[in-house]
Design a protein around this motif. Structure first.
Motif: not given
Lengths: 328, 515
Positions: A109-113, A105
């Motif tokens: 891209e999926i790290l918290p904003f 993954i």
């Protein structure tokens, strides 16, 4: 990797056997040299073996293993191999996928904003038209999770946005919320049309309706031309419900909030007083009562209300207000 | 005998590939298709209709022209009964083929590269799908081997995600391909392929183009990937964030798989198409950003037949007893609720005004009920009326203003009609509405505005613009004249026929290289 690690371990153990042999021949210098070499080889094999499962083990851990091997002759090797074996079993049982997630993954891209100092808050990211759609939609989701009551005010600001995606997403979110409340209202209204309902059940339905109509206003989901109408409906259902549920403190609080919003301050205040008389925690209504006094410019009364409960200091949003009025 | 029995010709000049539109769903794209078939009587047309499930569609909404010679319907998400004996083991060779096919699907859901040449490899998947004797949909999606493979892939690649979401995503992503495979092997003879969107229709166009080496034209009225993005984000916003209060970051992965899937479908369509047509400059730019080669793109606007929509010669608006109308299907995308709210404000200011909602109401009965309930809440049942489907030329002479509150549009045909008959427009600033109201290009823009543009979901904005036009006779007349001039100069059916006529002619005569 495991094969290489195993081979090096065999070499290390062979070297340790040689050191035992040289010790028995009283060749102490050779004993130290060969034993040191065996410790280095065993530690290196451990490092190769663990890299398979753990990516980020610091060099100090391996130094520790090496020192244990070297300074506790022979038993140190057994201890070291036991530690590594335990770690391997522990990994297999508890974290089988931990590192594979990293590989498959894209974490970027999926790290918290998140926003750093100087970058501005999430609302700023949301409303920044030159930011990417992905970034802005993530900001929107992050904001949603904060459960701020006025998030919809921000979403309304996206309706004239230059990005089609953000504009339509904002519209759909508002429409979706409105639809959900409208459906709940319709289902309760159709229940109310059933003549066989007991008074108690009917009053509960009316209470739910009052709450749903209030939700339209509280969540900023109603256009100005309908606001008065919706407020009237909310008040009318709340009053009908109170004819039966006379001691329902929550309902009195709701009525107080609706009256306060409708700027009928006297009625609001007496509704809140009723709620207190039916044993609701004063901390739940005193801030509203103080706000009413502020709106009617009765500043002394603000102090009095805020001093009626010390627990107000435990509410972060209210504490600073209370401290301010205590000082002035 | 059904009306479709006569539409089985095994030969046609042009094959239109349509997803969820003509002839079973009314709307802008369907109108365009209907007109296209009507104005080219010299060509025979075939239609391949792709839908979700048969039960979602009723009878055709359009008269079927004589030159429509072939119509076939395919449903990509039809429920199928689960066959028995799925747990039995399959031989190793078949299991290996199942795995190879799953591997070929990977680029659809994971490959982030923008390399279009690699996309050509996706066609290999269909060669595997073609091996129908050994392998079928059931073995691929539902056999024990397939189940084990899905579990393995889940553990290897998405262990952090919900298995439920992953499983249904995989199943729903893969399922339509089997239906597409059936289509490509049994199509009649065509000379030109023409799809009206990307997505599954565009992808099927690309497959047919690849298999039969036919010229392929792709016309997009909206942007398919954008519409799917909005649907997916909306779904995840409510399902994941509101209802489950789960982590968006977690759900984001499955969401991205879906978004990526539709992007890849669009890229394959763009890559295969010999000509990519859009209705507006904005959408053309969007196509290029999504992977279309600029040299292949072209803008061809809608066209209107002025002999059917004659200028009514209305001299001024009826400012005392104005009638405003919203013409379109009563569905959420048209945002009829905003029209109703705006109408309430207009009626407050002009008490004798009336608002009409003209269009089909059967598509979303729940939404129609919600709109009617809003009107009842406002107490305006006598002022805001649903007229249903009407002969449009019976409506235009009676109305003073067309109001369009849509949240998404391509280039609305109803606006062209309204401008042609001389009724000014208040429309939301979506899709091609700005080009129709304010013009496109310096020369066109210099003419002025044929109405007013407002933001979406803004009832007071719509109301002020409408009141301004209805109460200012000079502004109304100016908008009418500008609209009339604009539509006559830039949006004639003659122009559309010329444009598509030359494209079809070249394609039929010379194949792919001359479009």
């Amino acid at each position: 990797m495991i094969l290489l690690s195993g081979m090096i371990l065999v070499f290390g153990l062979a070297m340790a056997s040689i050191s035992v042999y040289t010790f028995m021949l009283n060749l102490f210098t050779w004993t130290v040299v060969t034993y040191f070499a065996s410790c280095v080889l065993i530690t290196f094999s451990c490092q190769l073996f663990l890299t398979r499962s753990f990516k980020k083990i610091s060099w100090s851990f391996y130094s520790f293993l090496g020192l244990v091997c070297f300074f506790i002759p022979l038993f140190g090797i057994i201890i070291t191999l036991s530690i590594v074996g335990f770690m391997s079993v522990f990994y297999t049982k508890t974290h089988p996928f931990a590192d594979r997630v990293d590989e498959t993954i894209n974490l970027d891209e999926i790290l918290p904003f998140s926003a750093s100092y100087g970058a501005g808050g999430v609302p700023l990211h949301l409303l920044r038209e030159n930011a990417s759609t992905a970034e802005r939609s993530k900001a929107l989701y992050t904001l949603r999770k904060t459960s701020l009551s006025n998030i919809n005010s921000l979403i309304y600001k996206l309706l004239p946005d230059s990005s089609d995606e953000m504009r339509l997403l904002a519209f759909n979110i508002l429409e979706g919320q409105e639809d959900s409340i409208t459906k709940r209202i319709h289902s309760i209204v159709s229940m109310l049309e059933n003549d066989s309902l007991s008074n108690q059940k009917m009053a509960t339905c009316q209470k739910d309706l009052a709450m749903l109509y209030w939700e339209f206003i509280y969540n900023h989901l109603i256009s100005p031309e309908l606001e008065e109408l919706i407020l009237d409906k909310a008040i009318s259902y709340a009053l009908s419900a109170l004819e039966v549920l006379t001691t329902d403190a929550t309902l009195w609080v709701l009525l107080g909030k609706i009256y306060k919003y409708a700027q009928q301050y006297q009625l609001a205040e007496s509704a809140f007083q009723k709620a207190i008389s039916f044993h609701i925690s004063p901390a739940q209504v005193l801030p509203y009562m103080a706000e009413i006094k502020y709106k009617t410019h009765d500043y002394q009364a603000i102090k009095q209300y805020l001093n009626l409960s010390d627990t107000l200091l435990d509410i972060p949003q209210i504490a600073s207000v209370k401290i301010f009025w205590d000082k002035n | 005998m059904t009306i479709f029995d006569s539409l089985k010709s095994q030969q046609a000049d042009i094959c239109l590939i349509l997803e969820g539109t003509y002839p079973f769903v009314s709307g802008g794209v369907s109108n365009w298709v209907s007109e296209l078939i009507r104005v080219f009587p010299q060509y025979s047309f075939a239609v391949i209709f792709l839908g979700t499930r048969a039960e979602d569609y009723a009878a055709p909404c359009y008269p079927l022209e004589k030159n429509l010679v072939h119509l076939e319907m395919h449903y990509l998400f039809e429920e199928k009964k689960s066959p028995k004996n799925l747990n039995k083991n399959i031989d190793k060779k078949t299991a290996a083929t199942v795995e190879a096919m799953h591997d070929k699907f990977v680029p659809f859901i994971e490959d982030k590269s923008n390399n279009l040449t690699e996309i050509a490899e996706l066609y290999e998947l269909f060669e595997l799908l073609d091996d129908g004797e050994k392998l079928n949909e059931c073995l691929f999606l539902r056999s024990k081997a397939a189940w084990q493979l899905i579990i393995k892939r889940y553990s290897d690649r998405y262990p952090d995600q919900s298995f439920f979401d992953y499983f249904w995503s995989v199943r729903n992503l893969h399922r339509p391909f089997w239906e597409l495979k059936k289509i490509i092997n049994h199509v009649p003879k065509f000379k030109v392929l023409h799809s009206a969107s990307t997505g599954y229709a565009g992808f099927l166009g690309a497959l047919l183009q690849k298999k039969y080496a036919l010229p392929y034209i792709l016309t997009e009225h909206g942007i398919y990937t954008k519409e799917r993005w909005i649907e997916l984000m909306h779904h995840y916003f409510f399902e994941s964030t509101l209802n489950k209060l789960g982590s968006f970051e977690r759900d984001d992965v499955i969401l991205n798989i879906w978004i990526h899937f539709f992007e890849i479908l669009a890229k394959v369509g763009y890559c295969a198409a010999d000509l990519i047509i859009s209705l507006t400059e904005e959408y053309r730019n969007r196509q290029i950003a999504d992977g279309a080669i600029p040299a292949k793109t072209k803008i061809i606007s809608y066209g209107i037949d002025f002999s059917r929509f004659l200028f009514l010669g209305k001299k001024k608006p009826n400012s005392e007893q104005a009638i405003i109308a919203c013409i379109g299907r009563v569905v959420p995308i048209k945002d009829i609720k905003t029209f109703i709210r705006a109408s309430a404000l207009i009626i407050k200011k002009i008490p004798n005004a009336e608002a009409w909602i003209v269009g089909a109401m059967q598509e979303d009965p729940e939404y129609v009920t919600a709109c009617k309930s809003l009107i009842a809440t406002l107490g305006l049942e006598n002022k805001i009326k649903f007229l249903g489907v009407q002969k449009i030329m019976d409506i235009y002479p009676k109305i003073d203003l067309l109001v369009l509150t849509s949240i998404s549009e391509g280039s609305p045909f109803v606006m062209l009609e309204s401008l042609a008959v001389g009724i000014p427009i208040v429309a939301t600033n979506v899709g091609g509405c700005a080009e129709l109201i304010h013009g496109n290009g310096t020369e066109d823009k210099a003419q002025g505005s044929a109405g007013r543009l407002v933001n979406i979901g803004d009832p007071s904005g719509v109301a002020s613009a409408a009141i301004e036009l209805l109460s200012d006779e000079r502004a109304w007349i100016a908008a009418q004249q500008i609209g009339l001039a604009r539509v006559r100069k830039y949006y004639s059916m003659k122009k559309l026929i010329e444009n598509y006529g030359s494209i079809y002619e070249e394609a039929i005569a010379h194949g792919r290289n001359r479009i």
